[in-house]
Design a protein around this motif. Structure first.
Motif, mmCIF file in Angstrom:
data_model
loop_
_atom_site.group_PDB
_atom_site.id
_atom_site.type_symbol
_atom_site.label_atom_id
_atom_site.label_comp_id
_atom_site.label_asym_id
_atom_site.label_seq_id
_atom_site.Cartn_x
_atom_site.Cartn_y
_atom_site.Cartn_z
ATOM 1 N N ARG A 1 0.969 -1.242 0.118
ATOM 2 C CA ARG A 1 0.065 -0.026 0.106
ATOM 3 C C ARG A 1 0.893 1.352 -0.060
ATOM 4 N N ALA A 2 0.601 2.212 -0.838
ATOM 5 C CA ALA A 2 1.248 3.556 -0.894
ATOM 6 C C ALA A 2 0.828 4.409 0.208
ATOM 7 N N ASN A 3 1.558 5.170 0.899
ATOM 8 C CA ASN A 3 1.163 6.179 1.942
ATOM 9 C C ASN A 3 1.304 7.568 1.225
ATOM 10 N N VAL A 4 0.043 7.885 0.847
ATOM 11 C CA VAL A 4 0.271 9.289 -0.232
ATOM 12 C C VAL A 4 -0.200 10.450 0.887
ATOM 13 N N PRO A 5 0.644 11.434 0.902
ATOM 14 C CA PRO A 5 0.342 12.670 1.281
ATOM 15 C C PRO A 5 -0.889 13.438 0.934
ATOM 16 N N CYS A 6 -1.900 13.933 1.755
ATOM 17 C CA CYS A 6 -2.913 14.632 1.239
ATOM 18 C C CYS A 6 -2.861 15.629 0.222
ATOM 19 N N THR A 7 -1.714 16.180 -0.033
ATOM 20 C CA THR A 7 -1.162 17.226 -0.969
ATOM 21 C C THR A 7 -1.373 16.511 -2.455
ATOM 22 N N TYR A 8 -1.041 15.248 -2.614
ATOM 23 C CA TYR A 8 -0.912 14.678 -3.595
ATOM 24 C C TYR A 8 -2.230 13.789 -4.070
ATOM 25 N N ILE A 9 -3.312 13.819 -3.207
ATOM 26 C CA ILE A 9 -4.389 13.034 -3.480
ATOM 27 C C ILE A 9 -5.059 13.405 -4.785
ATOM 28 N N LEU A 10 -5.086 14.771 -5.293
ATOM 29 C CA LEU A 10 -5.611 15.252 -6.340
ATOM 30 C C LEU A 10 -4.882 14.750 -7.690
ATOM 31 N N GLN A 11 -3.413 14.570 -7.394
ATOM 32 C CA GLN A 11 -2.747 14.067 -8.735
ATOM 33 C C GLN A 11 -3.157 12.580 -8.822
ATOM 34 N N ALA A 12 -3.043 11.981 -7.984
ATOM 35 C CA ALA A 12 -3.291 10.377 -7.640
ATOM 36 C C ALA A 12 -4.608 10.188 -8.203
ATOM 37 N N SER A 13 -5.701 10.948 -7.871
ATOM 38 C CA SER A 13 -7.003 11.082 -8.581
ATOM 39 C C SER A 13 -7.034 10.829 -10.059
ATOM 40 N N LEU A 14 -6.230 12.257 -10.392
ATOM 41 C CA LEU A 14 -6.208 12.480 -11.958
ATOM 42 C C LEU A 14 -5.708 11.176 -12.790
ATOM 43 N N ASP A 15 -4.374 10.664 -12.061
ATOM 44 C CA ASP A 15 -3.907 9.426 -12.912
ATOM 45 C C ASP A 15 -4.968 8.302 -13.045
ATOM 46 N N TYR A 16 -5.585 8.111 -12.019
ATOM 47 C CA TYR A 16 -6.820 7.029 -11.987
ATOM 48 C C TYR A 16 -7.714 7.347 -12.989
#
Length: 330
Positions: free
Chosen positions: A183-198
């Motif tokens: 599991r990747a521990n993602v800082p909340c500042t990068y949630i938008l970027q992760a959601s965009l990738d998805y």
């Protein structure tokens, strides 16, 4: 909001509302793409574009982007299906050409990003709850969604959430996240970027599915009239932006103009130019750097050959060059 392929819209929508919503959405997406691409070379045709580029571009959009999106959402407020059905209609309209696929991918990602950025903690919490059963947010504890939503809205870099590592590959490449038991521990500042990738991965697959289904869908006379019009609108948006970038990149630097504009060169390149004019020679590394610089600002190969030939045909003094030349760091 993710428009997953396995959650196709069901129900009934007025045909007039579908036509109006699809045309409004196509105009909105083309406008967003133009605004973002005008100030971001990473969004120009034929260049690679990452979720990070999209996120940065959406931050640079003016307030009128939010206003324009609000107008579209108000027009679709009478029937919530209009937003979903217009998205799937645009997939069908854009799936046939590479440039329209790219425009749709970038513009829908911009729309997703602006919508996401404008959500309050309550909206973020509902968004996460709605998609918790999906692959992206399946590790989020339901009893902590409110806390997570507040951290996301604050862009709290110290608060991390667990996401599947397969959906944050770009963040892993940049060493932005850590891994723990898959599991990747993602800082909340990068949630938008992760959601965009998805979101982009879903849209890419959706465009492939739309292309496979296009022949069957276009046989419906209700869509046979709508889809070509939308495709034409998207193609026009691509062509306009292409011409803009071609015009920007078509500037040609003539040899006789170099001395007029050298004051605008970076200091190291200006130094190279003036030493070359005085001594008619440059050392090997400096010559390579200056040649590539001239190419990057619009000098053609023929002009570059003539330029160096004219300089190196003039007399020079090696000892003077060695004493006076100061090589700037690369």
């Amino acid at each position: 909001m993710f428009y997953e392929t396995n959650s196709l819209p069901t129900g009934s929508v007025n045909l007039e509302c579908l036509y109006q919503g699809t045309m409004l959405r196509s105009q909105l997406l083309v406008t967003l793409y133009r605004w973002a691409a005008d100030g971001n070379p990473d969004l120009c045709p034929n260049s690679t574009c990452t979720a990070s580029d999209i996120s940065q571009a959406s931050c640079n959009l003016s307030r009128k982007a939010t206003t324009l999106i609000s107008q579209f959402e108000n027009a679709c407020s009478e029937n919530h299906l209009t937003d979903v059905t217009s998205h799937y209609c645009l997939r069908l309209a854009a799936c046939g050409r590479r440039d329209t696929r790219r425009l749709l991918l970038i513009a829908e990602s911009l729309l997703f990003s602006v919508r996401y950025s404008n959500m309050d903690p309550g909206s973020v919490s509902r968004f996460l709850l709605r998609h918790k059963s999906k692959d992206m947010f399946r590790f989020l504890p339901e009893d902590k969604l409110d806390t997570i939503s507040q951290a996301i809205c604050r862009k709290d870099a110290k608060y991390t959430v667990e996401l599947p590592w397969t959906h944050v590959l770009d963040l892993m490449r940049s060493r932005t996240v850590t891994l723990d038991n898959g599991r990747a521990n993602v800082p909340c500042t990068y949630i938008l970027q992760a959601s965009l990738d998805y979101f982009q991965s879903i849209l890419q697959k959706g465009l492939d599915s739309a292309k496979a289904a296009y022949t069957t869908v276009i046989s419906d006379e209700r869509l046979a009239e709508l889809l070509p019009k939308v495709t034409q609108w998207l193609e026009a948006g691509c062509n306009i932006q292409q011409r803009k970038w071609e015009n920007k990149s078509s500037y040609r630097l003539d040899v006789e103009d170099i001395d007029k504009i050298d004051v605008m060169f970076p200091l190291c390149m200006r130094r190279f130019h003036r030493i070359l004019r005085q001594r008619h020679r440059l050392r090997h590394t400096a010559r390579m750097q200056y040649t590539l610089f001239l190419k990057s600002i619009g000098m053609s190969m023929k002009d570059a050959i003539d330029f160096w030939k004219s300089e190196y045909s003039k007399p020079h003094s090696d000892c003077q060059v060695d004493r006076c030349f100061i090589l700037m760091p690369a």
